[in-house]
Design an enzyme around this catalytic site. Structure first.
Site, mmCIF file in Angstrom:
data_model
loop_
_atom_site.group_PDB
_atom_site.id
_atom_site.type_symbol
_atom_site.label_atom_id
_atom_site.label_comp_id
_atom_site.label_asym_id
_atom_site.label_seq_id
_atom_site.Cartn_x
_atom_site.Cartn_y
_atom_site.Cartn_z
ATOM 1 N N GLU A 75 -3.094 -32.560 76.857
ATOM 2 C CA GLU A 75 -3.168 -31.492 74.735
ATOM 3 C C GLU A 75 -4.014 -31.769 74.007
ATOM 4 O O GLU A 75 -3.872 -32.299 73.202
ATOM 5 C CB GLU A 75 -1.915 -31.033 74.787
ATOM 6 C CG GLU A 75 -1.552 -29.744 74.184
ATOM 7 C CD GLU A 75 -0.065 -29.322 73.565
ATOM 8 O OE1 GLU A 75 0.968 -30.285 73.539
ATOM 9 O OE2 GLU A 75 -0.044 -28.055 73.820
ATOM 10 N N HIS A 109 1.834 -22.496 76.491
ATOM 11 C CA HIS A 109 2.497 -21.808 75.878
ATOM 12 C C HIS A 109 1.994 -20.041 74.888
ATOM 13 O O HIS A 109 1.854 -20.059 74.523
ATOM 14 C CB HIS A 109 3.468 -22.739 74.399
ATOM 15 C CG HIS A 109 2.893 -23.731 73.777
ATOM 16 N ND1 HIS A 109 1.213 -23.323 72.864
ATOM 17 C CD2 HIS A 109 2.567 -24.526 73.966
ATOM 18 C CE1 HIS A 109 1.005 -24.509 72.815
ATOM 19 N NE2 HIS A 109 1.728 -25.397 72.465
ATOM 20 N N ASN A 159 2.316 -18.587 71.152
ATOM 21 C CA ASN A 159 2.053 -19.645 70.428
ATOM 22 C C ASN A 159 1.010 -20.838 70.394
ATOM 23 O O ASN A 159 0.460 -20.651 71.595
ATOM 24 C CB ASN A 159 3.349 -20.879 71.176
ATOM 25 C CG ASN A 159 4.712 -20.197 70.670
ATOM 26 O OD1 ASN A 159 5.148 -19.782 71.596
ATOM 27 N ND2 ASN A 159 5.282 -19.773 69.802
ATOM 28 N N ARG A 186 -6.260 -3.209 69.204
ATOM 29 C CA ARG A 186 -7.763 -2.608 69.337
ATOM 30 C C ARG A 186 -8.715 -4.514 69.735
ATOM 31 O O ARG A 186 -9.822 -3.710 70.040
ATOM 32 C CB ARG A 186 -8.368 -2.291 67.466
ATOM 33 C CG ARG A 186 -8.579 -0.704 67.633
ATOM 34 C CD ARG A 186 -8.940 -0.120 66.875
ATOM 35 N NE ARG A 186 -7.845 -0.945 65.104
ATOM 36 C CZ ARG A 186 -7.387 -0.462 64.405
ATOM 37 N NH1 ARG A 186 -6.710 0.405 65.358
ATOM 38 N NH2 ARG A 186 -6.913 -0.327 63.570
ATOM 39 N N ASP A 224 13.215 -20.916 73.535
ATOM 40 C CA ASP A 224 14.012 -21.352 72.330
ATOM 41 C C ASP A 224 14.686 -21.187 71.769
ATOM 42 O O ASP A 224 15.420 -20.687 70.951
ATOM 43 C CB ASP A 224 13.796 -22.865 72.447
ATOM 44 C CG ASP A 224 12.104 -22.112 71.490
ATOM 45 O OD1 ASP A 224 11.779 -21.555 70.705
ATOM 46 O OD2 ASP A 224 12.083 -24.342 70.688
ATOM 47 N N HIS A 226 10.194 -20.074 68.995
ATOM 48 C CA HIS A 226 8.839 -20.148 69.895
ATOM 49 C C HIS A 226 8.989 -18.664 69.607
ATOM 50 O O HIS A 226 7.716 -17.996 69.121
ATOM 51 C CB HIS A 226 8.853 -21.099 70.572
ATOM 52 C CG HIS A 226 8.170 -22.777 70.489
ATOM 53 N ND1 HIS A 226 9.361 -23.695 70.204
ATOM 54 C CD2 HIS A 226 7.471 -23.228 70.043
ATOM 55 C CE1 HIS A 226 8.205 -24.810 69.672
ATOM 56 N NE2 HIS A 226 7.468 -24.461 69.806
ATOM 57 N N ASP A 239 7.776 -28.036 76.366
ATOM 58 C CA ASP A 239 7.247 -28.979 75.283
ATOM 59 C C ASP A 239 8.201 -29.457 74.360
ATOM 60 O O ASP A 239 8.153 -29.074 72.864
ATOM 61 C CB ASP A 239 6.819 -27.254 74.522
ATOM 62 C CG ASP A 239 5.340 -27.872 73.401
ATOM 63 O OD1 ASP A 239 4.833 -29.262 73.381
ATOM 64 O OD2 ASP A 239 5.174 -27.330 72.219
ATOM 65 N N GLY A 296 6.534 -28.298 68.341
ATOM 66 C CA GLY A 296 6.593 -28.891 69.508
ATOM 67 C C GLY A 296 8.821 -28.828 69.540
ATOM 68 O O GLY A 296 8.633 -27.955 68.497
HETATM 69 ZN ZN ZN Z 1 2.923 -29.031 73.795
#
Ligand code: ZN
Length: 378
Positions: free
Chosen positions: A122, A209, A212, A220, A241, A244, A267, A303
């Site tokens: 990531e 994710h 997020n 628009r 969760d 998030h 995550d 996370g």
């Molecule tokens: Zn992550």
């Protein structure tokens, strides 16, 4: 050795059946309705769902995958397995190329041992404006040549890389990933709708994710969310969760993308399964207060402390999905993302016996991985 689980509510792809199943040599050999034909372990009506598949996870129980420390990685994997995750991809965060290469080389050993199902980079090819808990000083422009070096360090076990489609070199890097058999995930991105479509056209097939670390939906200026949600080539990850995402946004993604393109992830970071306190996420320091992880500096969400059993339970209780739908997005769809759905991810004859036994209130009461109990139901 043969094990029969009797008097169970078995959650299969075509519905919940009151019945039984048999496991031999680590595989599911029979799934039947009604009374079991022979003696078995009586589950007293508890649910049996497929083992959870978490394709985005940074750690737990104080252990962190980005550390590249094998003892920490084992500790984290063990915590998540006791919460029902039987297939787990270890996610790294933005770090220097040398640190990423050495962490990937170390974790590759646990992939070879069968403890981990792969490694996920990531970053570092993500947008500064959407870097969340990643160290902005260590972000890089996407480079196919650099990525090739990182993939070599992982000895064939890197399964996914998250990058931002709008960055210079991103589309070539997506193509390099896909050519190397690696999933290109789009996220931590400030891309427009059109730039996101270009990323998908280049081979991007997962939304890291969704919602997020990307611009919100705007009528628009639809941005990445509308592109990723509506494109049949993309599976969207959701951190279910309740921190998030509002449950309504999880429901919106589920109804738009459908169960075959929605994957619950944790995550999770080192604090999962632990109390509040100060933890590391790669090079960043994170404060966990009331179970919510935020960067010590700036306060960005860093996370989660989620485990897959909680994500599953919330999908049923807070989002309103059926047991079959919740099982599909916690197991079968993420297994398909990894190309493992012909081996695991559903309660189907011939599949690996990765199972979670859940009580009426959807608490974990047993976990089986490859036919062996990690936690035996009492
Ligand atoms: Zn992550």
């Amino acid at each position: 050795m043969s094990i029969t689980l009797a008097d169970a509510r078995v959650v299969t792809p075509d519905g919940v059946h009151e019945g039984w199943l048999t496991i031999e040599d680590g595989r599911i050999t029979h799934v039947g309705q009604g009374a079991a034909p022979g003696p078995g372990l009586d589950l007293a009506g508890r649910y049996v769902v497929p083992g959870f598949v978490d394709i985005h996870n940074h750690g737990g129980a104080g252990g962190s995958f980005p550390s590249g420390d094998l003892a920490q990685a084992r500790t984290a994997a063990d915590l998540h397995s006791r919460h029902g995750t039987t297939t787990l991809v270890a996610s790294l965060v933005t770090a220097s190329l040398d640190d990423l290469a050495s962490a990937a080389a170390a974790l590759a050993e646990l992939c070879e041992d069968g403890l981990l199902a792969g490694i996920h980079f990531e970053g570092p090819y993500i947008a500064a404006a959407r870097c969340g808990a990643h160290d902005p000083a260590l972000l890089r422009e996407p480079s196919p040549r650099e990525l090739a070096r990182l993939l070599r360090a992982g000895r064939g076990h890197v399964r996914m890389v998250t990058l931002a489609a709008e960055l210079p070199g991103a589309l070539d890097t997506v193509r390099e990933a896909v050519a190397g058999g690696v999933i290109a995930a789009l996220g931590h991105s400030d891309a427009s709708y059109e730039q996101t479509i270009a990323g998908i056209d280049a081979g991007g097939s997962v939304a890291t994710h969704l919602y997020n670390a990307m611009p919100p939906l705007h009528h628009r200026d639809p941005g990445p969310i509308a592109a990723l949600l509506q494109d049949e080539r993309v599976t969207v990850e959701l951190i279910n969760d309740g921190v998030h995402l509002h449950p309504a946004m999880t429901r919106l993604a589920f109804t738009t993308a459908g169960p075959a393109r929605t994957a619950l992830i944790t995550d999770a970071m080192a604090a999962a399964g632990m109390g509040d306190g100060v933890y590391g996420l790669g090079p960043m320091s994170v404060n966990v207060i009331d179970g919510v992880a935020r960067l010590a500096e700036g306060g960005a969400i860093a996370g989660s402390t989620l485990t897959m059993d909680v994500a599953f339970r919330r999908a049923v209780r807070e989002v309103g999905l059926s047991m079959t739908e919740a099982a599909e997005i916690s197991s079968l769809t993420p297994a398909r993302v990894l190309g493992l759905d012909d081996r695991l991810g559903s309660i189907t004859v011939g599949r690996q016996a990765d199972l979670v036994v859940l009580s009426d209130d959807l608490e974990v009461s047993g976990v089986m991985r490859r036919g062996s109990w990690i936690t035996e139901p009492r």
